[in-house]
Structures are given as structure tokens and as C-alpha cells.
Design a protein around this motif. Structure first.
Motif, mmCIF file in Angstrom:
data_model
loop_
_atom_site.group_PDB
_atom_site.id
_atom_site.type_symbol
_atom_site.label_atom_id
_atom_site.label_comp_id
_atom_site.label_asym_id
_atom_site.label_seq_id
_atom_site.Cartn_x
_atom_site.Cartn_y
_atom_site.Cartn_z
ATOM 1 N N TYR A 106 0.826 -1.204 0.000
ATOM 2 C CA TYR A 106 0.000 0.000 0.000
ATOM 3 C C TYR A 106 0.862 1.256 0.000
ATOM 4 O O TYR A 106 0.610 2.210 -0.751
ATOM 5 C CB TYR A 106 -0.909 0.026 1.239
ATOM 6 N N ARG B 177 -10.821 5.787 -2.315
ATOM 7 C CA ARG B 177 -10.156 5.196 -3.474
ATOM 8 C C ARG B 177 -10.781 5.683 -4.771
ATOM 9 O O ARG B 177 -10.073 6.038 -5.724
ATOM 10 C CB ARG B 177 -10.236 3.661 -3.415
ATOM 11 N N ARG B 178 -12.092 5.712 -4.831
ATOM 12 C CA ARG B 178 -12.779 6.136 -6.052
ATOM 13 C C ARG B 178 -12.412 7.570 -6.416
ATOM 14 O O ARG B 178 -12.111 7.880 -7.582
ATOM 15 C CB ARG B 178 -14.292 6.016 -5.854
ATOM 16 N N VAL C 58 -8.713 7.888 -7.658
ATOM 17 C CA VAL C 58 -8.552 7.472 -9.059
ATOM 18 C C VAL C 58 -9.024 8.591 -9.991
ATOM 19 O O VAL C 58 -8.376 8.897 -11.002
ATOM 20 C CB VAL C 58 -9.320 6.161 -9.326
ATOM 21 N N LEU C 59 -10.154 9.208 -9.651
ATOM 22 C CA LEU C 59 -10.682 10.302 -10.470
ATOM 23 C C LEU C 59 -9.694 11.462 -10.534
ATOM 24 O O LEU C 59 -9.452 12.025 -11.612
ATOM 25 C CB LEU C 59 -12.014 10.776 -9.897
ATOM 26 N N ILE D 34 -6.804 10.700 -12.874
ATOM 27 C CA ILE D 34 -7.186 10.767 -14.292
ATOM 28 C C ILE D 34 -7.267 12.219 -14.759
ATOM 29 O O ILE D 34 -6.757 12.585 -15.830
ATOM 30 C CB ILE D 34 -8.529 10.044 -14.515
ATOM 31 N N ALA E 107 -2.993 5.726 -11.252
ATOM 32 C CA ALA E 107 -4.432 5.447 -11.245
ATOM 33 C C ALA E 107 -4.695 3.955 -11.407
ATOM 34 O O ALA E 107 -5.582 3.387 -10.737
ATOM 35 C CB ALA E 107 -5.123 6.235 -12.360
ATOM 36 N N PHE E 108 -3.943 3.300 -12.263
ATOM 37 C CA PHE E 108 -4.108 1.856 -12.493
ATOM 38 C C PHE E 108 -3.840 1.063 -11.212
ATOM 39 O O PHE E 108 -4.642 0.205 -10.811
ATOM 40 C CB PHE E 108 -3.167 1.411 -13.619
ATOM 41 N N VAL F 259 -3.723 2.137 -8.030
ATOM 42 C CA VAL F 259 -4.653 2.462 -6.948
ATOM 43 C C VAL F 259 -5.962 1.709 -7.121
ATOM 44 O O VAL F 259 -6.493 1.111 -6.172
ATOM 45 C CB VAL F 259 -4.909 3.988 -6.897
ATOM 46 N N ARG F 260 -6.493 1.719 -8.336
ATOM 47 C CA ARG F 260 -7.761 1.034 -8.586
ATOM 48 C C ARG F 260 -7.645 -0.476 -8.378
ATOM 49 O O ARG F 260 -8.580 -1.133 -7.905
ATOM 50 C CB ARG F 260 -8.225 1.309 -10.035
ATOM 51 N N LEU F 261 -6.468 -1.025 -8.656
ATOM 52 C CA LEU F 261 -6.294 -2.472 -8.605
ATOM 53 C C LEU F 261 -6.011 -2.978 -7.197
ATOM 54 O O LEU F 261 -6.494 -4.062 -6.814
ATOM 55 C CB LEU F 261 -5.151 -2.879 -9.544
ATOM 56 N N ASN G 233 -11.159 -0.384 -0.568
ATOM 57 C CA ASN G 233 -12.212 0.615 -0.468
ATOM 58 C C ASN G 233 -12.194 1.268 0.907
ATOM 59 O O ASN G 233 -11.631 0.733 1.871
ATOM 60 C CB ASN G 233 -13.583 -0.028 -0.704
#
Length: 497
Positions: free
Chosen positions: A28, A90-91, A94-95, A98, A192-193, A195-197, A201
Motif C-alpha cells: 500500500y 479510493r474512487r 482514481v478520479l 485521471i 491510477a491503475f 490504486v484502482r487495482l 475501499n
């Protein structure tokens, strides 16, 4: 601290919080450091090429080139902090990555300064990425352990900063200033890749609504006031820019007297405890002073001491020395501040960072403006200051905020970092512009202007000592694993209730 919000939604038991180092925690931390490397490419890397950017877009408004992303971040931060508490950290992270990546692409292809500044505004979303990494740490780690991890995550990106100036100095000579924004966009996409993976949450979410109008009014007011400071030196302080000041002041007053009083304002200034307020004052002045000095260093590197202007530190490897070696200081400052905070609280490392910054400014003012070796030493001391102030500011906010408000309260720290950085950078730009001289047929900064700029930063450090002393007094009985309820948000709410 316990969750005091009836509407908060727990998605992960609190006893699942990490209390020590495991392979999972290391993973992390590595990803979150990568996120903050991207933040550095947005906020710090463009300062390496400020003279080239000024020439490319035919403008002397270098403060807009450097600080537009930070200014936009002051608007982005409250919106994204509140959104993170409501929709998940997390959401939203990622935003932001981007959007920041898209901003880098816009800067890369910008044909005009106005389009470039638009790209920097989009890149400003990266400012939120920094405080969201801190909020995520608080979400997955126990409070005491999270202070140590926060120090590593907020300053670990400096490892990249040790080598990046040397790489960027070579790369920009070969490929031009656009290389900086290629790197920024690539890092944003990769971060971003991952973090999303891999990042989990949010453990806690808080139902609510987002005050978009308040954020835009507050951010717009700040932008207009700072535009007046930037443009007044060229067009006259009582000329056309005066309208910008009037509009900005009106927007800020409207926000304070009307929009800040709604049930869920973008920043709940009346819910800020005295202790947190004092910490934010220290952060706004201390980090503002450091960031403004970073901007000045970039300009000093472009001038040779042989020109006889009374300042200038240009020389072989000057860029790498001024921005590479001091990155070690940011890392050390953050890590040490986190370790100390876990034992005796975040106030003392905050004070130590302030003392270092004051000392460095004094040395720079007296003997460092035209001496590369002394300037590098001062830059190193200031980088220790930066690591300590940012880490301690976030740690102070995290221990004073309940779990359901970590995103919102962490965003306040980032707003203070942004406001301080932008205000002092624009003020410094105005000081330089007001003291320009003609040398060999060219208009250049004067020695008086450069030294007045350094004095401004030094005074900001000195003024920050007042709230710092009050903060130390308020937190003299602080225990690392426990915060008295009267110092927290809950204490303020209880007193008001």
C-alpha cells in the motif's frame, strides 16, 4: 477516536486496522508513494523549467505558470475531500489522477498561455491526491502507526526527487520543457491503475451533499485577489486589476457570511477547534514561505554570479544540486517528524521545522543569494522544513478529526498549503517586478528585489512562530495515543451543543 456520526457507514471493522509493518502495508505504501511522485511532477517539476516556459509563452507572469495548479488545488481540495468522505477515498483518488493526467496532456499540446494555464488548472486535481493518500492511511492503519506511515508516504516521493532534477536537466536540454509534462501524464496513468487495482475501499463513508457553489465561490474569490497581486505590478495597482480585487473580496465575503453558514459548507470553519486552527495557521505561513523560496531558487539558477547583479547561482549541475540533494531533506524531515509524532505528538516536529526554515532564510538573505554551496545548504534546510511541516500538519489534522471526516479535514490542510504557497509566490513575484532594473539593455531582477523576496519568506516563518507557541501550550499534555476531547471536532460540537 470513535466514530461519532450517526450517519457514518462502516464498511470494514475497526479491529482490522494495521498496527505494524506487513507485506500488505508495504505494498500500500509503495503505491501511495507512487501517487505522491506524480504530485511532485505536477507541483515541483515545472519550477525546474520556469525560465524556458516564460520564454516559450512570452510572459513574465511566471507565478501563474508555477502556481496555477496549486491555486486550482485550493478549489479542488474541499470538493474532493468532501466527495471522498461520501463516495469513498479510493474512487475519488482514481478520479483525481485521471483528471491530473489529462491536464498534463493539455499542457503538453498548449499553443498559448491561456490553454497552458487551463491544463495547469486540471493538473491542480493532483493537490487532492496528496491529502487523499493521507486519509487512506488513516483508514487502513491504527492511529499511532498511521503517524509513522504518513511521514513515509508524504515524504517518500523525495527519493524520486533526488535523481529527477539531474534527469530532467539532461532531458529538457535534449527534448525541451514539454518532457516534464510527458512524465507527469505517464505517472498519473500508472498511479491510477495501481490504486484502482490494489488499494482497498474506504472503511467508513458519511452520507451528505457537496457544496459545489461554495467551493467555486471560495476558489474564485482567492483567484481574483491573487490575480490583482500578480497583474497590479504591470497595469497599475489602481488600474484595471483593481476590479479583480473588488470582485474577489466580494466573493470571499459572500462565502464567509452566507455560504459558510449552510448546513454542510465546503469548509466548516466554525467547526474547527482552536488547536487545529493554530496548526493550520502555522502550515499556511510555513509551507507558503518554503514554496515561494523554491520558485526563487529556480530563477537564481538562471543567473550567473559573474554578471555582477549581486545574486545568481548558475553553474555546472546547479539544477541538480539545488533540487536533487535537498530532496533527501524532505524525506528525512517527513520520516523523522512521523516517528516523533507517534511518541510525543505532531506539535514538536512542526515547531522544529519552523525553526529550521527561519534559520535557512536568514542565512540565505545574508550570504546565500550568490553562493551556490551556501544556497544548496539553505535549500537542504528548507527541505527538512517542508517535510516536517507537511507531515506534521497532516498528522495534527488526523488525530483531531473523527474517522468520518478524515477526507474533509485533511483537505483543509491541503487548502492551507495551496493558499500559502500561491499567496507568497505571487507576492514574491510582485516584489521582484517592482524592483526590476535595466542591465546590459535587458530588464532583470535587482539584488534589492531578490533580497526583499527572501526577507518576505523569512518574515512569514517568524510570524508563524506566534501560533506555533500557542499550539505548543495547548498541546503540552498531549499523549500520542489519546487526544483530549476538548481539542477535537467532537469537543467543539459538544461545546456548541
Amino acid at each position: 477516536m470513535q466514530d461519532m456520526s450517526a450517519g457514518a457507514i462502516a464498511e470494514q471493522p475497526a479491529n482490522d486496522l494495521h498496527t505494524g509493518w506487513t507485506k500488505q502495508v508495504v505494498g500500500y505504501v509503495a503505491i501511495l508513494i507512487l501517487v505522491n511522485v506524480m504530485v511532485d511532477t505536477v507541483l515541483a517539476s515545472p519550477t525546474f523549467v520556469l525560465p524556458e516556459l516564460s520564454r516559450a509563452f512570452h510572459t513574465k507572469q511566471f507565478a501563474w505558470i508555477d502556481s496555477s495548479a496549486m491555486l486550482a488545488g485550493a478549489t479542488w481540495a474541499p470538493l474532493l475531500g468532501k466527495s471522498a468522505d461520501i463516495h469513498g477515498k479510493r474512487r475519488v483518488l482514481v478520479l483525481t489522477l485521471i483528471v491530473a493526467g489529462l491536464g498534463g496532456i493539455v499542457c503538453l499540446v498548449a499553443p498559448h498561455i491561456s490553454i497552458f494555464v487551463l491544463g495547469r488548472v486540471l493538473q491542480g486535481a493532483a493537490v487532492a491526491a496528496l491529502f487523499l493518500t493521507v486519509a487512506i492511511i488513516r483508514d487502513i492503519c491504527a492511529p499511532k502507526f498511521s503517524m509513522v506511515v504518513t511521514g513515509i508516504v508524504t515524504s517518500g516521493s523525495a527519493v524520486f526527487g533526488i535523481v529527477s532534477p539531474f534527469i530532467l536537466e539532461w532531458a529538457t536540454d535534449e527534448f525541451g520543457w514539454k518532457f516534464v509534462f510527458v512524465v507527469s501524464a505517464v505517472f498519473a496513468g500508472v498511479a491510477a491503475f495501481f490504486v484502482r487495482l490494489f488499494i482497498p475501499n474506504s472503511r467508513i463513508r458519511t452520507p451528505g451533499k457537496i457544496d459545489v457553489a461554495g467551493a467555486l465561490t471560495l476558489g474564485g474569490g482567492l483567484a481574483c485577489v491573487l490575480a490583482y497581486i500578480s497583474l497590479g505590478q504591470d497595469f497599475g495597482w489602481l488600474g484595471a486589476p483593481l476590479a479583480s480585487l473588488v470582485v474577489g473580496a466580494a466573493a470571499l465575503l459572500t462565502w464567509y457570511f452566507l455560504l459558510s453558514r449552510i448546513p454542510e459548507p465546503v469548509i466548516d470553519i466554525r467547526g474547527i477547534s482552536v488547536v487545529l486552527g493554530l496548526g493550520l495557521l502555522v502550515v499556511v505561513m510555513g509551507t507558503g514561505a518554503y514554496r515561494s523560496m523554491l520558485q526563487l531558487f529556480s530563477l537564481l539558477i538562471d543567473v550567473s554570479p559573474d554578471e555582477g547583479l549581486g545574486y545568481g547561482i548558475a553553474g555546472p549541475g546547479a539544477l541538480g544540486l539545488m533540487f536533487g540533494i535537498p530532496s533527501i531533506g524532505i524525506m528525512l524531515g517527513g520520516v523523522i517528524a512521523g516517528q516523533i509524532a507517534a511518541r510525543i505528538g505532531p506539535a514538536w516536529p512542526l515547531a522544529a521545522g519552523l525553526a529550521l526554515g527561519t534559520t535557512a532564510s536568514f542565512v540565505m538573505f545574508t550570504v546565500g543569494a550568490d553562493n551556490l554551496a551556501i544556497a544548496v545548504t539553505c535549500s537542504f534546510m528548507l527541505s527538512l522544513t517542508a517535510g516536517s511541516l507537511v507531515t506534521s500538519g497532516f498528522n495534527l489534522a488526523s488525530v483531531l478529526a473523527p474517522p468520518e471526516r478524515q477526507g474533509t479535514v485533511s483537505s483543509m490542510v491541503m487548502v492551507m498549503v495551496a493558499v500559502g504557497s500561491v499567496t507568497l509566490s505571487f507576492t514574491g513575484s510582485a516584489i521582484l517586478g517592482a524592483n526590476e532594473i535595466v542591465h546590459d539593455g535587458d530588464t532583470v531582477n535587482s539584488s534589492a528585489g531578490v533580497h526583499a523576496y527572501i526577507a518576505m519568506a523569512g518574515c512569514a516563518f517568524i510570524f508563524a512562530a506566534v501560533p506555533m507557541l500557542l499550539l505548543l501550550k495547548k498541546m503540552r499534555n498531549y499523549v500520542a495515543s489519546e487526544v483530549p476531547v476538548e481539542l477535537t471536532y467532537e469537543g467543539v460540537e459538544h461545546a456548541n451543543g
